[in-house]
Design a protein around this motif. Structure first.
Motif, PDB file in Angstrom:
ATOM      1  N   ARG A  94      39.031  40.638  32.331  1.00 47.46           N
ATOM      2  CA  ARG A  94      39.438  40.283  33.690  1.00 47.46           C
ATOM      3  C   ARG A  94      40.769  39.542  33.705  1.00 47.46           C
ATOM      4  O   ARG A  94      41.525  39.638  34.668  1.00 47.46           O
ATOM      5  CB  ARG A  94      38.334  39.478  34.377  1.00 47.46           C
ATOM      6  N   CYS A 143      37.039  45.444  38.113  1.00 47.52           N
ATOM      7  CA  CYS A 143      36.785  44.827  36.813  1.00 47.52           C
ATOM      8  C   CYS A 143      35.449  45.284  36.223  1.00 47.52           C
ATOM      9  O   CYS A 143      35.339  45.517  35.015  1.00 47.52           O
ATOM     10  CB  CYS A 143      36.795  43.301  36.946  1.00 47.52           C
ATOM     11  N   GLN A 144      34.437  45.429  37.085  1.00 46.30           N
ATOM     12  CA  GLN A 144      33.126  45.855  36.597  1.00 46.30           C
ATOM     13  C   GLN A 144      33.188  47.232  35.954  1.00 46.30           C
ATOM     14  O   GLN A 144      32.579  47.476  34.907  1.00 46.30           O
ATOM     15  CB  GLN A 144      32.116  45.879  37.748  1.00 46.30           C
ATOM     16  N   GLU A 204      34.819  47.062  32.610  1.00 45.66           N
ATOM     17  CA  GLU A 204      33.884  46.502  31.634  1.00 45.66           C
ATOM     18  C   GLU A 204      32.861  47.541  31.182  1.00 45.66           C
ATOM     19  O   GLU A 204      32.448  47.553  30.021  1.00 45.66           O
ATOM     20  CB  GLU A 204      33.177  45.288  32.245  1.00 45.66           C
ATOM     21  N   LYS A 228      26.692  42.701  30.314  1.00 45.11           N
ATOM     22  CA  LYS A 228      26.641  42.284  31.718  1.00 45.11           C
ATOM     23  C   LYS A 228      26.543  40.772  31.868  1.00 45.11           C
ATOM     24  O   LYS A 228      26.963  40.219  32.885  1.00 45.11           O
ATOM     25  CB  LYS A 228      25.467  42.965  32.425  1.00 45.11           C
ATOM     26  N   VAL A 271      31.371  46.164  27.797  1.00 47.01           N
ATOM     27  CA  VAL A 271      31.257  44.702  27.843  1.00 47.01           C
ATOM     28  C   VAL A 271      29.861  44.341  28.364  1.00 47.01           C
ATOM     29  O   VAL A 271      29.419  44.892  29.378  1.00 47.01           O
ATOM     30  CB  VAL A 271      32.336  44.101  28.764  1.00 47.01           C
ATOM     31  N   TRP A 296      36.178  35.542  37.033  1.00 42.25           N
ATOM     32  CA  TRP A 296      35.264  35.742  35.911  1.00 42.25           C
ATOM     33  C   TRP A 296      33.798  35.783  36.354  1.00 42.25           C
ATOM     34  O   TRP A 296      32.922  36.102  35.557  1.00 42.25           O
ATOM     35  CB  TRP A 296      35.441  34.624  34.877  1.00 42.25           C
ATOM     36  N   ARG A 317      34.221  39.472  28.826  1.00 40.31           N
ATOM     37  CA  ARG A 317      34.470  39.603  30.259  1.00 40.31           C
ATOM     38  C   ARG A 317      35.723  38.820  30.653  1.00 40.31           C
ATOM     39  O   ARG A 317      36.553  39.314  31.410  1.00 40.31           O
ATOM     40  CB  ARG A 317      33.273  39.090  31.062  1.00 40.31           C
TER      41      ARG A 317
END
Length: 456
Positions: free
Chosen positions: A350, A329-330, A333, A340, A338, A180, A346
């Protein structure tokens, strides 16, 4: 000139530099780029790259060298040199994109797809996004499988044989909160831990292999496997995988204090990785020959040295998993909008990514096949084809910015790398698919039989 619109690829440019000026390739990295406060240094960026690449390569390359024959030694060195060069080229391409398109300055979650977007529009971005996600997802799955397999072997040596299928679930649960964390600069300590663990492990593993070599003299000469077309390109795919950290490279670059120093970080990282890979691979080739298994730790003799290596390599795989899954994952997102900053969305995204990785690992508990398939297909594309292709395209694009002159010999070299990558990638992908679909290669998924599934 009109407003910048990367959606249209190279059709529209942003006039942010003086026209009718030329600059050489060597001057690209001297360009002004955003300064990231508290970002990665050359050393920490190199450590992240080592942490991303080194774990599975150390374990898998000895068997790949036996499959490829003695020429595999040249392949290892050659892939290392070419990967380092294309890594630097990719960094230069990202600097060019940031120079020309202000919207890509600062922290960007998807730098590699952005390069594809600027050069070839939406098709370029979609190709890069798919390749990165497939590669990082595959790497994450391999790291999880190898970690579970190593822990199973360790626990078995103390008298408890617990299926690695259970270890997969336990490891994923423990790692979940760590995944995370935001971006690489938020967990630099993990990269240092991964690199330190693998460095020590390689020294101890090499010593263990030399010890085995001195005690195998009475066993007769070492025999080597006969290399078929399938075996050779399976080995090539694995070698490409071992050096193919490019999917996450731009992510590390965007987190650097001075992005122009990325080329130096790449060089340092590959020198470290080669120093880890080559001694272990060559020792495995000459000591064990065809007896070497897909995971070298299942081949070396049992004892204190092996236990130390198993613990250290497992630590690296766990750290490396966090590093590798982060760019994947970034981008997810970014697609889902999602924020930052840390938030519950998040965590949900994830967690879902982790669950998907675990499902695939439990479904195909055979890391060797996954490794060769990913290495031969999307890793080859991202590491040996697209960096040169994108860089040459950016250098040839016209607009209200400084032109980049690429010498003829560099153009020829980049096109050669590109063509070799395409041919070798196709052959390696075909070989990996053929091997995975061959009779007798099927392995029961863990959720069908938690105790009979095999991970090697």
């Amino acid at each position: 000139m009109g407003k910048s619109n990367p959606e249209n690829g190279a059709n529209e440019k942003t006039p942010i530099m003086a026209p009718n000026q030329n600059k050489s390739v060597q001057e690209i990295d001297e360009a002004q780029e955003p300064h990231v406060t508290g970002g990665l240094t050359i050393f920490t960026a190199a450590v992240f790259m080592v942490g991303e690449m080194a774990g599975s390569g150390v374990l898998a390359l000895p068997q790949s060298l036996d499959q490829a024959g003695w020429i595999g030694m040249l392949l290892i060195v050659g892939c290392c040199v070419l990967s380092a060069y294309t890594g630097k080229v990719l960094g230069s391409a990202w600097i060019l994109v940031q120079e020309r398109y202000p919207q890509y300055q600062g922290h960007v979650r998807y730098p590699y797809p952005a390069i594809g977007q600027v050069t070839y529009g939406k098709p370029g971005r979609y190709l890069v996004s798919f390749s990165i996600n497939f590669t990082l997802f595959g790497v994450s799955t391999v790291f999880l499988l190898l970690a579970a397999e190593n822990i199973q072997a360790l626990i078995k040596d103390v008298g408890h044989d617990i299926s690695f299928c259970y270890w997969l679930l336990l490891i994923a649960t423990i790692l979940l909160p760590v995944t995370w964390l935001g971006t690489p600069k938020d967990f630099w300590f993990i990269a240092i831990g991964a690199t330190a663990a693998t460095s020590v492990a390689c020294v101890v593993l090499f010593s263990n292999m030399i010890y085995d070599g001195t005690h195998r003299k009475d066993a007769g000469p070492v025999r080597h496997s006969s290399s078929s077309f399938i075996d050779f390109f399976m080995a090539f795919g694995t070698i490409c995988f071992a050096f193919g950290g490019h999917p996450a490279f731009p992510t590390f670059q965007t987190d650097m204090k001075k992005q122009k120093n990325f080329g130096r970080a790449v060089l340092l990282a590959y020198l470290i990785v080669l120093a880890m890979y080559l001694p272990v691979s060559v020792a495995g080739y000459f000591v064990y020959g065809s007896d070497v298994k897909a995971n070298i730790l299942l081949t070396v003799s049992h004892g204190p040295m092996l236990y130390i290596v198993q613990i250290l390599i497992t630590a690296h795989l766990l750290f490396g998993f966090v590093i590798v899954i982060n760019p994947f994952c970034q981008e997810m997102e970014e697609v889902l909008n999602v924020p930052k900053k840390f938030n519950w969305k998040r965590c949900v995204v994830r967690t879902a990514m982790m669950a998907l990785v675990v499902f695939v690992a439990e479904t195909i508990p055979r890391f060797g096949g996954i490794l060769a398939l990913v290495g031969g297909s999307t890793t080859t594309l991202l590491a040996y084809v697209l960096p040169s292709l994108f860089y040459l395209k950016l250098c040839s694009m016209k607009g209200d910015w400084e032109e980049v002159h690429v010498p003829l010999h560099m153009k020829v070299m980049n096109y050669e790398i590109l063509m070799v990558g395409v041919v070798a990638g196709i052959a390696s992908t075909y070989s990996a698919i053929t091997d995975l679909s061959a009779p007798g290669s099927f392995t029961l998924p863990c959720y069908i039989n938690m105790t009979s599934a095999e991970g090697h």
